[in-house]
Design a protein around this motif. Sequence first.
Motif, mmCIF file in Angstrom:
data_model
loop_
_atom_site.group_PDB
_atom_site.id
_atom_site.type_symbol
_atom_site.label_atom_id
_atom_site.label_comp_id
_atom_site.label_asym_id
_atom_site.label_seq_id
_atom_site.Cartn_x
_atom_site.Cartn_y
_atom_site.Cartn_z
ATOM 1 N N ARG A 194 67.923 38.454 10.847
ATOM 2 C CA ARG A 194 67.177 39.233 11.896
ATOM 3 C C ARG A 194 66.611 38.317 13.122
ATOM 4 N N TYR A 195 66.363 39.189 14.074
ATOM 5 C CA TYR A 195 65.803 38.826 15.140
ATOM 6 C C TYR A 195 66.430 37.721 15.854
ATOM 7 N N LEU A 196 67.870 37.898 16.033
ATOM 8 C CA LEU A 196 68.979 36.946 16.548
ATOM 9 C C LEU A 196 68.662 36.881 18.262
ATOM 10 N N GLN A 197 68.777 35.649 18.592
ATOM 11 C CA GLN A 197 68.682 35.081 20.090
ATOM 12 C C GLN A 197 69.807 34.576 20.251
ATOM 13 N N PHE A 198 70.677 34.987 21.129
ATOM 14 C CA PHE A 198 71.739 34.184 21.735
ATOM 15 C C PHE A 198 71.537 33.624 22.949
ATOM 16 N N MET A 199 71.790 32.393 23.265
ATOM 17 C CA MET A 199 71.547 31.791 24.481
ATOM 18 C C MET A 199 72.680 30.810 24.915
ATOM 19 N N GLY A 211 77.454 24.741 26.283
ATOM 20 C CA GLY A 211 77.530 25.140 24.764
ATOM 21 C C GLY A 211 76.696 26.342 24.637
ATOM 22 N N TYR A 212 76.362 26.629 23.224
ATOM 23 C CA TYR A 212 75.540 27.886 22.846
ATOM 24 C C TYR A 212 74.376 27.345 21.817
ATOM 25 N N SER A 213 73.624 28.478 21.682
ATOM 26 C CA SER A 213 72.452 28.249 20.687
ATOM 27 C C SER A 213 72.176 29.806 20.052
ATOM 28 N N LEU A 214 72.026 29.937 18.846
ATOM 29 C CA LEU A 214 71.557 31.211 18.304
ATOM 30 C C LEU A 214 70.351 30.531 17.226
ATOM 31 N N THR A 215 69.421 31.474 17.503
ATOM 32 C CA THR A 215 68.128 31.380 16.799
ATOM 33 C C THR A 215 67.751 32.508 16.026
ATOM 34 N N GLN A 227 65.990 34.707 12.274
ATOM 35 C CA GLN A 227 65.156 34.546 10.773
ATOM 36 C C GLN A 227 66.242 34.988 9.764
ATOM 37 N N LEU A 228 66.121 34.401 8.740
ATOM 38 C CA LEU A 228 66.751 34.721 7.296
ATOM 39 C C LEU A 228 65.948 35.384 6.630
ATOM 40 N N ASN A 229 66.324 36.472 5.788
ATOM 41 C CA ASN A 229 65.232 37.094 4.906
ATOM 42 C C ASN A 229 66.145 37.365 3.746
ATOM 43 N N LYS A 230 65.593 37.153 2.482
ATOM 44 C CA LYS A 230 66.137 37.559 1.310
ATOM 45 C C LYS A 230 64.831 38.003 0.149
ATOM 46 N N GLY A 231 64.586 39.030 0.129
ATOM 47 C CA GLY A 231 63.444 39.286 -0.781
ATOM 48 C C GLY A 231 62.231 38.967 0.201
ATOM 49 N N ARG A 232 61.490 38.178 -0.678
ATOM 50 C CA ARG A 232 60.314 37.614 -0.031
ATOM 51 C C ARG A 232 60.585 36.187 0.523
ATOM 52 N N LYS A 233 61.574 35.658 0.568
ATOM 53 C CA LYS A 233 62.115 34.357 1.036
ATOM 54 C C LYS A 233 62.384 34.489 2.385
ATOM 55 N N ARG A 234 61.510 33.670 3.341
ATOM 56 C CA ARG A 234 62.063 33.803 4.835
ATOM 57 C C ARG A 234 62.388 32.395 5.489
ATOM 58 N N GLN A 235 63.329 32.250 5.987
ATOM 59 C CA GLN A 235 63.592 31.122 6.798
ATOM 60 C C GLN A 235 63.793 31.454 8.315
ATOM 61 N N GLU A 236 63.358 30.441 9.278
ATOM 62 C CA GLU A 236 63.779 30.461 10.569
ATOM 63 C C GLU A 236 64.886 29.356 10.716
ATOM 64 N N PHE A 237 65.827 29.666 11.728
ATOM 65 C CA PHE A 237 66.734 28.664 11.933
ATOM 66 C C PHE A 237 67.167 28.597 13.500
ATOM 67 N N ASN A 238 67.660 27.502 13.839
ATOM 68 C CA ASN A 238 68.350 27.155 14.923
ATOM 69 C C ASN A 238 69.595 26.557 14.870
#
Length: 96
Positions: free
Chosen positions: A47-52, A58-62, A64-75
Amino acid sequence: MLAVALAAVALQPVSAVAAGSKGARQQVTKVCQKAITDKGFGGYRYRYLQFMVPATGGYSLTGQLNKGRKRQEFNCVLDANMRIQDLVLNPLSDSQ
């Protein structure tokens, strides 16, 4: 000043896929999703993917990951050749 900025842009390395193209976004997303799955986060919804495309190349993708109540942010940071340079995953404070 504008001419200098345009000249600097023209001298940046060009990858096989145009930096801002839909193909580049899809390829970056695929590479990052595989790396994230390899870290043990398979089955999560993205969710909420931002491509830069940073000015340094190079490239950057930022996002969120969601699975039930578990949430992670990533870069996920890739070089111009689509190789992972950095991958950070952090749990969000309100996830359980």
